[in-house]
Design a protein around this motif. Structure first.
Motif, PDB file in Angstrom:
ATOM      1  N   LYS A  31       4.474  17.252   3.921  1.00  0.00           N
ATOM      2  CA  LYS A  31       3.711  16.171   3.312  1.00  0.00           C
ATOM      3  C   LYS A  31       4.698  15.047   3.058  1.00  0.00           C
ATOM      4  N   ALA A  32       4.239  13.806   3.149  1.00  0.00           N
ATOM      5  CA  ALA A  32       5.136  12.682   2.894  1.00  0.00           C
ATOM      6  C   ALA A  32       4.347  11.504   2.349  1.00  0.00           C
ATOM      7  N   SER A  33       5.058  10.630   1.653  1.00  0.00           N
ATOM      8  CA  SER A  33       4.463   9.432   1.083  1.00  0.00           C
ATOM      9  C   SER A  33       5.316   8.240   1.520  1.00  0.00           C
ATOM     10  N   PHE A  34       4.658   7.140   1.893  1.00  0.00           N
ATOM     11  CA  PHE A  34       5.348   5.959   2.381  1.00  0.00           C
ATOM     12  C   PHE A  34       4.801   4.728   1.678  1.00  0.00           C
ATOM     13  N   HIS A  35       5.646   3.728   1.525  1.00  0.00           N
ATOM     14  CA  HIS A  35       5.225   2.437   0.962  1.00  0.00           C
ATOM     15  C   HIS A  35       5.375   1.398   2.057  1.00  0.00           C
ATOM     16  N   ARG A  36       4.291   0.712   2.344  1.00  0.00           N
ATOM     17  CA  ARG A  36       4.261  -0.297   3.398  1.00  0.00           C
ATOM     18  C   ARG A  36       3.425  -1.486   2.938  1.00  0.00           C
ATOM     19  N   MET A  37       3.330  -2.456   3.812  1.00  0.00           N
ATOM     20  CA  MET A  37       2.424  -3.582   3.606  1.00  0.00           C
ATOM     21  C   MET A  37       1.207  -3.351   4.504  1.00  0.00           C
TER      22      MET A  37
ATOM     23  N   CYS B 281       0.839  -1.193   0.000  1.00  0.00           N
ATOM     24  CA  CYS B 281       0.000   0.000   0.000  1.00  0.00           C
ATOM     25  C   CYS B 281       0.877   1.247   0.000  1.00  0.00           C
ATOM     26  N   THR B 282       0.259   2.361  -0.349  1.00  0.00           N
ATOM     27  CA  THR B 282       0.908   3.667  -0.305  1.00  0.00           C
ATOM     28  C   THR B 282       0.132   4.530   0.673  1.00  0.00           C
ATOM     29  N   ILE B 283       0.865   5.170   1.589  1.00  0.00           N
ATOM     30  CA  ILE B 283       0.250   6.057   2.570  1.00  0.00           C
ATOM     31  C   ILE B 283       0.710   7.468   2.263  1.00  0.00           C
TER      32      ILE B 283
END
Length: 100
Positions: A58-64, A15-17
């Protein structure tokens, strides 16, 4: 959930947060990858360490993310009670048309 874990299935997906912590907005949006439909009663948990975004950024993260599917009873309960819980979010205001 109050109905236990009978008939529940879990799915792990990337997912992308996207998080914004600014004067104009404070929000976090999660977008699941793939063609996964979230249905009433399903639960989504983003895995990993807590996300902290300093004020003004602002920030974007990639996680499970782990999606836990609701069983038939949970799905029915969510549909029956969802409208009642939604009503708690509404704010009603009644005022007269008279002027002070």
């Amino acid at each position: 959930m109050i109905f236990g874990s009978v008939g529940r299935k879990t799915i792990t997906v990337p997912c992308t947060i996207e998080v914004e912590n600014t004067f104009d907005s404070l929000h976090a949006h999660v977008e699941l990858e793939g063609d996964l439909e979230i249905r009433p009663g399903d639960a989504v948990r983003v895995d990993g360490e807590p996300i902290v975004v300093p004020y003004g950024e602002k920030a974007s993260f990639h996680r499970m993310a782990t999606v836990t599917r609701a069983n038939a009873l949970e799905r029915a309960w969510t549909r029956m009670t969802g409208d009642l819980e939604f009503m708690e979010l509404l704010e009603f205001s009644f005022s007269s048309e008279s002027r002070l």
